[in-house]
Design a protein around this motif. Structure first.
Motif: not given
Length: 579
Positions: A123, A131, A133, A258, A295, A301, A305
């Protein structure tokens, strides 16, 4: 007379183990004055497998995890770019893990921990948040599959291959030995192999089932009864991998944000190859991955968050400013022409390929009309040699096609065909055959591809009917390209009708997807700024190679339909590349 080789004892290659009343002791043994090392001091290797004093695989698991951590840190501390570090993981670390996976009985839970460690580094190298996935990292059936292997999947495939190898051994003693490969309670390789064999036997009974619009002979007939030992082992491993992918699909469906790509029924898959990853800018790659999984740090968002930012849109004042609202649903952005600018960029890319096919068709004679040849009973049909390898495209039936595109100048529909106020994006006209092709492009949110197709089809149906009543052969093609760079199936169908060959079709689809993606990225970066289409043109062209820019400059300078501002922009971008 047989000659027997004399064997020589080598104490340094031997190990001793002393157990007194169930406990290990440090006693050593001497043979002919040579001391044999204890297994506590020096581990022994036999057939590639290492043994310590516990005679278990716990120590080997710890050592493998420590080696994995060392390898990941070595790649992390290198001076390579993130996408090159991902390549080092795929072809440098994954192959080194397969040998310990084959030898030692690791529980699946421990292997999952190793995969979580790898996912953490992946990532970071791909430029996505923590986060992101793991399903989107390793899934091979998603709309944006990455060429990265899952550690857990490779572990299961390796263990299934080992079980299948033992069960299919030519040695009867090996084949009937009750060797149990232990992988914990979450997954058992023996059971997985039995299920895989049952699956292929059942598939042989069912036969080949046609899926979708694919014709006969598209699928290879894999029969378990006809396969040799090696082929059966490959089928077992293939089924184990398919089962792992099915588990990822189930998890993806349960992801509210996602996993929304599971609802993109009409969108084509965009498989990123290593070549594309290497040539893609890091920021562009990060935007693509984060936009597909929603994301990106939109106001909505950030509020979810835990941030204190106002979730409303600073452009139109909408209550919730989501990614869908920014890229495809803001009324002010629509009024300012942002979406129209992106639409024209995608339309330009499509028109470029249609124009090539139009020129190619006009330079050739039209295909002769297809006729049916009757043959007497018992005679054989003679091949005339006039048939084409592929069926002729729509454009190849005439050689006087005219192309009109709704770019720069307002498109006026031919009045002799039909009188209408509609402005399709593209019109192809052949007066000799009285044929007209209408194409209408939409760049919607990916989840609205099917809805947009039906709306545009219904919008132009009356126009097609009116042209048909006047004796014209009229056809409408609603085409959709997702705003995040995922063309719908209608794009491929339209380009195939225009006569593009498979290689050209693949290249055209990539170019169309890149045009939509780069334009949407510019809209995202300028979401809180005033709109400047010229700056967006510079941003889009900077992603092209200098050779492509020079060819575009030569083409634009020789064309009377291109204004002087685009030539100035191109020269500015070329000057930027020279620096």
């Amino acid at each position: 007379m047989a000659t027997w080789a004399r064997l020589q004892f080598k104490p340094e290659k031997s190990r001793s183990l002393s157990i007194l009343k169930g406990k290990l002791t440090g006693n050593t043994f001497n043979i002919q004055g040579f001391e044999i090392p204890t297994i506590q001091d020096q581990r022994i290797r036999c057939l590639g497998k290492q043994y310590d004093s516990s005679l278990k695989d716990t120590g080997n698991l710890t050592n493998t995890k420590a080696q994995l951590n060392t390898w990941l840190k070595a790649v992390e501390h290198s001076q390579l770019l993130g996408r090159f570090k991902v390549w080092c993981f795929q072809y440098g670390i994954i192959p080194r893990l397969k040998w310990p996976f084959l030898l030692y009985d690791f529980p699946v839970s421990q292997v999952e921990g190793m995969e979580r460690l790898c996912s953490k580094y992946l990532r970071k190298w791909l430029g996505v948040p923590p986060s992101f996935s793991a399903v989107n990292l390793y899934s091979k059936t998603s709309k944006l599959p990455l060429p990265i292997s899952s550690v857990v999947e490779e572990f299961k495939a390796t263990k299934a291959r080992a079980v299948s190898t033992l069960l299919s051994s030519k040695d009867g003693k090996v084949r009937h030995a009750s060797k149990t490969i232990k992988c914990g309670r979450k997954w058992r390789p023996q059971q997985a192999v039995m299920e895989a064999e049952s699956y292929w036997k059942h598939q042989e009974i069912v036969g080949v089932v046609c899926q979708g619009r694919l014709g006969l002979g598209h699928y290879s007939d894999k029969r378990w009864s006809r396969a040799d030992t090696r082929a059966r082992r490959g089928l077992v491993v293939q089924r184990v991998r398919e089962a792992a992918e099915e588990d990822r699909q189930v998890k993806a469906i349960g992801l509210a944000s996602q996993g929304r790509w599971t609802q993109w029924d009409q969108a084509q898959e965009r498989s990123l190859s290593w070549k594309e990853l290497w040539q893609t800018d890091q920021g562009k790659l990060s935007f693509l991955l984060r936009s597909v999984t929603d994301l990106l740090p939109t106001p909505r968002n950030i509020k979810i968050w835990g941030g204190e930012e106002d979730p409303s849109c600073n452009q139109c004042g909408a209550a919730f400013c989501t990614l869908n609202h920014i890229l495809a649903g803001c009324p002010r952005a629509l009024a300012e022409g942002r979406y129209r600018w992106r639409h024209d960029k995608v339309l330009t890319e499509i028109a470029k390929w249609v124009e090539q096919q139009r020129v190619k068709a006009n330079n050739k004679q039209a295909y002769p009309s297809q006729s049916t040849t009757f043959v007497r009973e018992g005679d054989k049909a003679h091949k005339t040699g006039t048939g084409a390898k592929n069926p002729p495209s729509t454009l190849q039936r005439a050689f006087d096609w005219e192309l009109r595109v709704d770019l720069k100048k307002k498109l006026v529909f031919p009045q002799d065909v039909a009188v209408t106020s509609l402005r399709p994006d593209m019109v192809l006209l052949s007066r000799s055959t009285k044929s007209i092709i209408i194409a209408e492009l939409t760049v919607p949110w990916e989840e609205r591809l099917a809805t947009s197709h039906q709306l545009k089809k219904a919008k132009y149906q009356d126009l097609v009917d009116e042209a048909t009543l006047k004796g014209w052969h009229a056809t409408s093609y609603p085409i959709e390209v997702g705003c995040r760079g995922f063309p719908a199936k209608s794009v491929r169908y339209f380009l195939q009708k225009m006569g593009l060959e498979p290689k050209q079709l693949k290249k055209a689809t990539r170019g169309i997807a890149a045009a939509a993606e780069s334009s949407s990225r510019w809209l995202w970066l300028k979401r809180a700024h005033s709109w400047n289409p010229s700056a967006g043109e510079v941003f889009r062209l900077r992603g092209e190679t200098p050779e492509t820019l020079r060819s575009l400059l030569m083409m634009w300078k020789g064309s009377n339909n291109v204004d002087a501002s685009r030539n100035t922009i191109l020269e500015e971008v070329l000057h930027h590349h020279s620096k």
